[in-house]
Motif scaffolding. Structure first.
Motif, PDB file in Angstrom:
ATOM      1  N   CYS A 195       0.850  -1.193   0.000  1.00 18.71           N
ATOM      2  CA  CYS A 195       0.000   0.000   0.000  1.00 18.71           C
ATOM      3  C   CYS A 195       0.882   1.238   0.000  1.00 18.71           C
ATOM      4  O   CYS A 195       1.934   1.257   0.642  1.00 18.71           O
ATOM      5  CB  CYS A 195      -0.851  -0.015   1.266  1.00 18.71           C
ATOM      6  N   VAL A 196       0.453   2.257  -0.717  1.00 25.85           N
ATOM      7  CA  VAL A 196       1.152   3.546  -0.675  1.00 25.85           C
ATOM      8  C   VAL A 196       0.163   4.584  -0.138  1.00 25.85           C
ATOM      9  O   VAL A 196      -0.935   4.746  -0.692  1.00 25.85           O
ATOM     10  CB  VAL A 196       1.655   3.956  -2.075  1.00 25.85           C
ATOM     11  N   ALA A 197       0.576   5.250   0.936  1.00 26.42           N
ATOM     12  CA  ALA A 197      -0.238   6.341   1.484  1.00 26.42           C
ATOM     13  C   ALA A 197       0.478   7.655   1.212  1.00 26.42           C
ATOM     14  O   ALA A 197       1.710   7.725   1.279  1.00 26.42           O
ATOM     15  CB  ALA A 197      -0.425   6.139   2.986  1.00 26.42           C
ATOM     16  N   VAL A 198      -0.299   8.680   0.879  1.00 23.40           N
ATOM     17  CA  VAL A 198       0.272  10.015   0.678  1.00 23.40           C
ATOM     18  C   VAL A 198      -0.347  10.929   1.729  1.00 23.40           C
ATOM     19  O   VAL A 198      -1.584  11.033   1.807  1.00 23.40           O
ATOM     20  CB  VAL A 198      -0.012  10.530  -0.749  1.00 23.40           C
ATOM     21  N   PRO A 202      -4.629   6.512   2.100  1.00 24.34           N
ATOM     22  CA  PRO A 202      -4.261   5.376   1.252  1.00 24.34           C
ATOM     23  C   PRO A 202      -4.635   5.654  -0.199  1.00 24.34           C
ATOM     24  O   PRO A 202      -5.805   5.866  -0.504  1.00 24.34           O
ATOM     25  CB  PRO A 202      -5.096   4.237   1.829  1.00 24.34           C
ATOM     26  N   VAL A 203      -3.646   5.673  -1.100  1.00 25.40           N
ATOM     27  CA  VAL A 203      -3.948   6.049  -2.493  1.00 25.40           C
ATOM     28  C   VAL A 203      -3.683   4.922  -3.486  1.00 25.40           C
ATOM     29  O   VAL A 203      -4.143   4.991  -4.625  1.00 25.40           O
ATOM     30  CB  VAL A 203      -3.171   7.300  -2.956  1.00 25.40           C
ATOM     31  N   LEU A 204      -2.949   3.930  -3.060  1.00 25.53           N
ATOM     32  CA  LEU A 204      -2.596   2.901  -4.026  1.00 25.53           C
ATOM     33  C   LEU A 204      -2.472   1.566  -3.306  1.00 25.53           C
ATOM     34  O   LEU A 204      -1.808   1.489  -2.279  1.00 25.53           O
ATOM     35  CB  LEU A 204      -1.253   3.363  -4.593  1.00 25.53           C
ATOM     36  N   GLY A 320     -16.823   5.096  12.201  1.00 27.09           N
ATOM     37  CA  GLY A 320     -16.876   5.875  10.960  1.00 27.09           C
ATOM     38  C   GLY A 320     -15.698   6.797  10.730  1.00 27.09           C
ATOM     39  O   GLY A 320     -15.709   7.605   9.808  1.00 27.09           O
ATOM     40  N   GLU A 321     -14.639   6.679  11.570  1.00 26.70           N
ATOM     41  CA  GLU A 321     -13.483   7.564  11.367  1.00 26.70           C
ATOM     42  C   GLU A 321     -12.572   7.008  10.291  1.00 26.70           C
ATOM     43  O   GLU A 321     -12.340   5.800  10.225  1.00 26.70           O
ATOM     44  CB  GLU A 321     -12.673   7.677  12.663  1.00 26.70           C
ATOM     45  N   GLU A 322     -12.023   7.940   9.470  1.00 25.23           N
ATOM     46  CA  GLU A 322     -11.025   7.547   8.478  1.00 25.23           C
ATOM     47  C   GLU A 322      -9.756   7.117   9.213  1.00 25.23           C
ATOM     48  O   GLU A 322      -9.464   7.603  10.313  1.00 25.23           O
ATOM     49  CB  GLU A 322     -10.696   8.730   7.547  1.00 25.23           C
ATOM     50  N   ILE A 323      -8.992   6.212   8.596  1.00 26.40           N
ATOM     51  CA  ILE A 323      -7.769   5.715   9.236  1.00 26.40           C
ATOM     52  C   ILE A 323      -6.574   6.410   8.577  1.00 26.40           C
ATOM     53  O   ILE A 323      -6.488   6.459   7.347  1.00 26.40           O
ATOM     54  CB  ILE A 323      -7.680   4.185   9.068  1.00 26.40           C
ATOM     55  N   SER A 324      -5.671   6.946   9.413  1.00 24.57           N
ATOM     56  CA  SER A 324      -4.494   7.629   8.869  1.00 24.57           C
ATOM     57  C   SER A 324      -3.313   6.661   8.851  1.00 24.57           C
ATOM     58  O   SER A 324      -2.968   6.078   9.878  1.00 24.57           O
ATOM     59  CB  SER A 324      -4.163   8.844   9.722  1.00 24.57           C
ATOM     60  N   TYR A 325      -2.689   6.527   7.666  1.00 22.54           N
ATOM     61  CA  TYR A 325      -1.603   5.558   7.506  1.00 22.54           C
ATOM     62  C   TYR A 325      -0.240   6.208   7.671  1.00 22.54           C
ATOM     63  O   TYR A 325       0.629   6.115   6.809  1.00 22.54           O
ATOM     64  CB  TYR A 325      -1.764   4.822   6.175  1.00 22.54           C
TER      65      TYR A 325
END
Ligand SMILES: Nc1ncnc2c1ncn2[C@@H]1O[C@H](COP(=O)(O)O)[C@@H](OP(=O)(O)O)[C@H]1O
Ligand SMILES: [Mg+2]
Length: 359
Positions: A195-198, A202-204, A320-325
């Motif tokens: 996984c690639v996070a920017v 998570p973007v890829l 419902g919270e977004e997860i930060s990578y």
């Protein structure tokens, strides 16, 4: 006295030398910068010599190139996973216990896959942060060069390079997801993931199944080789859950969606995300939702999160919270993954696990 009657002033000679040095420095640094940018960004895909894809001192990285290397890494790691399983010599060890007291297992498949995947990505992108599930043995380095070829299916879907600052990128590697099931020889659940996070998003994502040699990849605002199914059952969903780290997930799922919903226990977070998609692999079960209630690590979920986001789906904590990578390795709030449904409405249906004691 200089020849031909010209007198050289020492001050003039010094100024001249300094100017010369300045010109040389300027030319040389420009040349080096040009070399690095050729490697990283401007070079024709598929045409360049093997070498790093990004400047070692930071600079920019191309997400399309990262996708190509991520797919290659997942496949090469998967080759190791398959080879070790077929040899039947797994060298199974325990890394300790999970918070809930389950064995946290590791095998030669995990270690050898990790070595391949980590060094492929690290050699191609030396300046990006890579977080991986297994320990990387610095004394056992393997330089694996990427040949700068971007596969046709990626070129077709992602038509242009996409540059981002190298320091904004965090890569998450899971060299063998569903290790528990791997040791039980339940091969269909096993995946390798990148996984690639920017900036933490998570973007890829790449999820590869080594035993059926199926690979799913997707890039947010880029493209994908996989898609959502045409419809999902929101009323009485099939819910895929962990078979070896389940906690109270069955009770939570049935309490929320009723006894008419179906629980599918399965191994691997990668496998469970693929269960939500339109995957041609015959060994893949299908589900409408993925729920997890116990602690889980970011390398287990980042690739699936990126793929779902790219296809218009969602993976959040149960509240419902977004997860930060970026930052810590794990998340505490459980997981809800859906696609083709009203995700926030699903979140509202779920009980508050802190209050109900179902964590
Ligand atoms: N409570 C927990 N603590 C630590 N890891 C967990 C966990 N629950 C799930 N995981 C990890 O998340 C992945 C998917 O879990 P499951 O198959 O149970 O759904 C597995 O990864 P690995 O096989 O890579 O270790 C598993 O170890
Ligand atoms: Mg894992």
């Amino acid at each position: 006295m200089a020849p031909m009657g010209i007198r050289l002033s020492p001050l003039g000679v010094a100024v001249f030398c300094l100017l010369g040095l300045g010109v040389l420095y300027h030319l040389y640094s420009g040349f080096l910068a040009g070399r690095f940018s050729l490697f990283g960004l401007g070079g024709e895909p598929g045409g360049g010599a093997a070498g790093p894809a990004a400047a070692a001192d930071g600079g920019a990285v191309d997400l399309r190139e990262m996708l190509a290397v991520a797919v290659l890494a997942a496949v090469r790691g998967g080759d190791e996973v398959r080879r070790v399983r077929e040899s039947n010599v797994l060298h199974e060890k325990s890394k300790g216990k999970t918070r809930e007291g389950a064995e946290d297992k590791m095998t030669s498949g995990d270690v050898l896959s990790n070595r391949k995947m980590f060094y492929l990505l690290k050699t191609a992108f030396p300046s990006v942060q890579i977080n991986t599930e297994e320990h990387v043995d610095a004394a056992d380095q393997e330089v694996i060069l990427w040949d700068h070829k971007i596969p046709e299916d990626i070129l077709k879907e992602v038509s242009a390079p996409k540059e981002v600052p190298a320091e904004s990128v965090t890569v998450w590697i899971d060299p063998l997801d569903a290790t528990q099931e791997y040791t039980e020889d339940l091969r269909k659940y096993v995946t390798t993931m990148v996984c690639v996070a920017v900036n933490g998003k998570p973007v890829l994502g790449v999820i590869h199944k080594p035993f059926s040699e199926y690979t799913a990849w997707a890039m947010v605002d880029g493209g994908s080789n996989v898609k959502a199914r045409p419809s999902y059952n929101e009323k009485t969903p099939k819910i895929v859950v962990s078979r070896s780290h389940s906690g109270m997930v069955k009770q939570v799922a049935l309490q929320t969606f009723g006894n008419q919903s179906t629980i599918i226990p399965a191994g691997g977070a990668g496998y469970k995300v693929l269960a939500l998609l339109d995957v041609p692999d015959k060994s893949q079960e299908k589900a409408d939702l993925y729920i997890h209630v116990t602690y889980i690590k970011k390398w287990d979920i980042c690739a699936g999160n990126a793929i779902l986001r790219a296809l218009g789906g969602h993976m959040t904590t149960l509240s419902g919270e977004e997860i930060s990578y970026t930052g810590s390795d794990g998340i505490e709030g459980g997981l809800l993954a859906s696609i083709g449904m009203n995700h926030q409405a699903l979140v509202r249906k779920l009980p508050d696990l802190e209050k109900t004691g179902h964590k």
